[in-house]
Motif scaffolding. Structure first.
Motif, short mmCIF file in Angstrom:
data_model
loop_
_atom_site.label_atom_id
_atom_site.label_comp_id
_atom_site.label_asym_id
_atom_site.label_seq_id
_atom_site.Cartn_x
_atom_site.Cartn_y
_atom_site.Cartn_z
N TYR A 25 -4.03 -1.20 8.21
CA TYR A 25 -3.40 -1.02 9.70
C TYR A 25 -1.63 -1.32 9.54
O TYR A 25 -1.03 -1.67 8.48
CB TYR A 25 -3.85 -1.88 10.51
N ARG A 26 -1.02 -0.54 10.52
CA ARG A 26 0.23 -0.18 10.91
C ARG A 26 0.73 -1.75 11.70
O ARG A 26 -0.05 -1.80 12.41
CB ARG A 26 0.77 0.76 10.72
N LEU A 27 0.87 -2.44 11.33
CA LEU A 27 1.95 -3.32 12.09
C LEU A 27 3.32 -3.24 12.27
O LEU A 27 4.48 -3.10 11.37
CB LEU A 27 1.49 -4.88 11.15
N ALA A 37 10.55 -12.37 11.56
CA ALA A 37 9.42 -10.99 11.09
C ALA A 37 9.71 -10.77 10.42
O ALA A 37 8.79 -10.63 9.74
CB ALA A 37 9.63 -10.19 11.91
N ALA A 38 10.41 -10.55 9.06
CA ALA A 38 11.24 -9.62 8.21
C ALA A 38 10.59 -10.31 6.85
O ALA A 38 9.65 -10.37 6.38
CB ALA A 38 12.57 -9.48 8.68
N HIS A 44 6.72 -4.76 3.24
CA HIS A 44 5.34 -3.38 3.06
C HIS A 44 5.41 -2.61 3.71
O HIS A 44 6.25 -2.24 4.56
CB HIS A 44 4.49 -4.91 3.63
N PRO A 45 5.37 -1.73 3.24
CA PRO A 45 5.24 0.18 3.48
C PRO A 45 4.99 -0.26 5.28
O PRO A 45 5.02 1.04 5.72
CB PRO A 45 4.91 1.36 2.54
N ASN A 46 3.54 -0.71 5.53
CA ASN A 46 3.14 -0.41 6.76
C ASN A 46 3.42 -1.53 7.78
O ASN A 46 2.87 -1.41 9.32
CB ASN A 46 2.06 -0.63 6.57
N ALA A 47 4.43 -2.16 7.64
CA ALA A 47 4.81 -3.07 8.83
C ALA A 47 6.44 -2.81 8.92
O ALA A 47 7.42 -2.63 7.82
CB ALA A 47 4.73 -4.25 8.03
N VAL A 48 6.65 -2.98 10.14
CA VAL A 48 7.67 -3.41 10.35
C VAL A 48 8.33 -4.41 11.63
O VAL A 48 7.43 -4.73 11.89
CB VAL A 48 8.54 -2.42 11.75
N ALA A 49 9.91 -5.02 10.71
CA ALA A 49 9.79 -5.94 11.98
C ALA A 49 10.73 -5.94 12.83
O ALA A 49 11.70 -4.99 12.72
CB ALA A 49 10.51 -7.51 11.25
#
Length: 444
Positions: A25-27, A37-38, A44-49
């Motif tokens: 999943y993208r988060l 959060a970071a 991870h390439p599918n996550a953003v903080a």
């Protein structure tokens, strides 16, 4: 690819984030402090903080609208605000907190919006409710009734890490743990409510022997009655809910209460030392051996666990507190937090349900359901795993269409609890159930 918004980057977020990223999943992980959060998304390439202040409702709404599902790990008082936006924007939502009346009031609007707001998907509440309902439904399927129900859960240091007089270390909500010592408790006996006033809370507790851990103390909690309200069974006559602690905790907390050292009352502490505060609480001059004076006041030996604990905290020291107007609660709880933080050690979660089931043929049985889970110093605490992973599993089930109900829900129907418990077992989080035990195995 579905997008999930996770609100809050606190103590339990990491296992949920790792689990959902592992599922592809993208988060978006949002916290008022972006760096927190970071740290959790680990590039991870599918996550953003992102930085997000939930008081900024416009920004919160825009963020929710950009995602398919919201997991709120915020403090419980923010859940309803988030839920209202989820209803307006038709986005599903998961929380790990109890359903409050304000959340319950959103049931019809959520149904009309075609979404589910799934609450109590953590440990307590969460795994406790799901595992209890599995046994209760089993009893009902056999035509039986639940006459008695006792449920207790504790987040504790592993035995080898229980190295201070309290045999306790904080892994979650430190102030809340101490504040609970000022609550009354209630339980159900012969169908009627029994009140245990706060002054009696730590006296004469039940002792339960938990295999591989040893004796644990069952301390009653505020009220169990929300359970009977949503489990839709009324046959239960005796019911208790509680928390586990190691032996010694009750003697220490009872002594602190008798000395008014966890009182919320504001007092002038200007220029006082810790020893002077304690002397003041027992009406003594701060001369002589304060340790002996307190032991005498409490009528306990000087080598008792309560006196040892207070000495270990530093309450007998002639050290300035550096406070002005404050409460004894703040002084004591701050000392506890300073000395009792969990370090790189194992923690554990211990849970037990005990049922007395009665059947139409006159027979009765005791059913015992137990869980023992350990955390890892190298990865996640047990409390983080057991709170976060049920929410992660539920989020995935909703996105995959495996949870089809709409409205405000708790995980007490088979459609939810059966697959969640099965998935948790694959992650080595499981309840061990023993059926057909004699009545002598009941805990009371």
């Amino acid at each position: 690819m579905e997008k999930i918004l996770i609100l809050g980057a606190g103590l339990v977020a990491r296992p949920l984030i790792r689990h959902l990223l592992g599922k592809g999943y993208r988060l978006t992980v949002a916290d008022i402090l972006q760096h927190k959060a970071a740290e959790l998304i680990e590039n991870h390439p599918n996550a953003v903080a992102i930085a997000l202040n939930v008081h900024d409702e416009s920004a919160l709404g825009e963020c929710i609208e950009q995602h398919d599902l919201v997991v709120s790990l915020l403090p419980y008082m923010f859940h309803v605000q988030v839920a209202r936006l989820c209803v307006a924007l038709r986005r599903n939502m998961v929380t790990t907190s109890y359903v409050k009346p304000e959340m319950e009031a959103l049931d019809i609007p959520a149904k009309e919006a075609g979404i589910v707001i799934l609450n109590e998907m953590g440990l307590d509440p969460g795994i406790d409710h799901m595992s209890a309902m599995r046994v209760i439904d089993h009893i009902h399927a056999r035509g039986g009734k639940v006459e008695e129900f006792y449920s207790v859960c504790g987040a504790l240091p592993a035995p080898e890490a229980a190295t201070n007089p309290f045999r306790y270390k904080f892994s979650w909500s430190p102030k809340g743990v101490v504040m609970a010592g000022n609550n009354d408790a209630r339980f159900l006996k012969n169908g009627g409510e029994v009140l245990v006033p706060t002054a009696q809370l730590f006296r004469n507790p039940l002792t339960i022997n938990f295999s591989s851990v040893g004796n644990l103390i069952f301390i009653l909690t505020v009220t169990p009655f929300h359970i009977s309200a949503f489990m839709e069974f009324r046959e239960v006559k005796n019911m208790m809910r509680g928390t586990f602690r190691f032996p010694g905790w009750c003697e220490i907390m009872d002594a602190l209460k008798r000395l008014n050292l966890i009182s919320y009352d504001k007092i002038d502490l200007t220029d006082l030392t810790f020893a002077q505060l304690v002397a003041r609480q027992i009406g003594a001059e701060n001369e002589g051996n304060i340790k002996a004076m307190v032991a005498g006041y409490l009528s306990v030996p000087e080598d008792s666990v309560a006196i040892q604990a207070m000495e270990w905290l530093g309450l007998f020291e002639n050290k300035p507190m550096l406070r002005n107007v404050d409460s004894a609660f703040e002084v004591t709880s701050d000392l506890m937090i300073d000395k009792m933080q969990r370090d790189f050690e194992r923690d554990m979660v211990v849970m037990q349900h005990t049922f007395v089931a009665a059947y139409a043929n006159g027979s009765k049985e005791v059913i015992r359901s137990r869980m023992l889970d350990y955390g890892s110093p190298a990865t996640d605490t047990s409390i983080a795993r057991t709170v976060a992973l049920p929410a992660a599993i539920a989020a995935e089930m909703i996105l995959k269409g495996e949870i089809t109900v709409k409205g405000v829900f708790r995980p007490v129907i088979p459609e939810i609890y059966q697959p969640v418990l099965s998935e948790l077992e694959k992650l080595n989080i499981s309840m061990r159930e023993e059926f057909g035990l004699p009545l002598s195995e009941n805990i009371v």
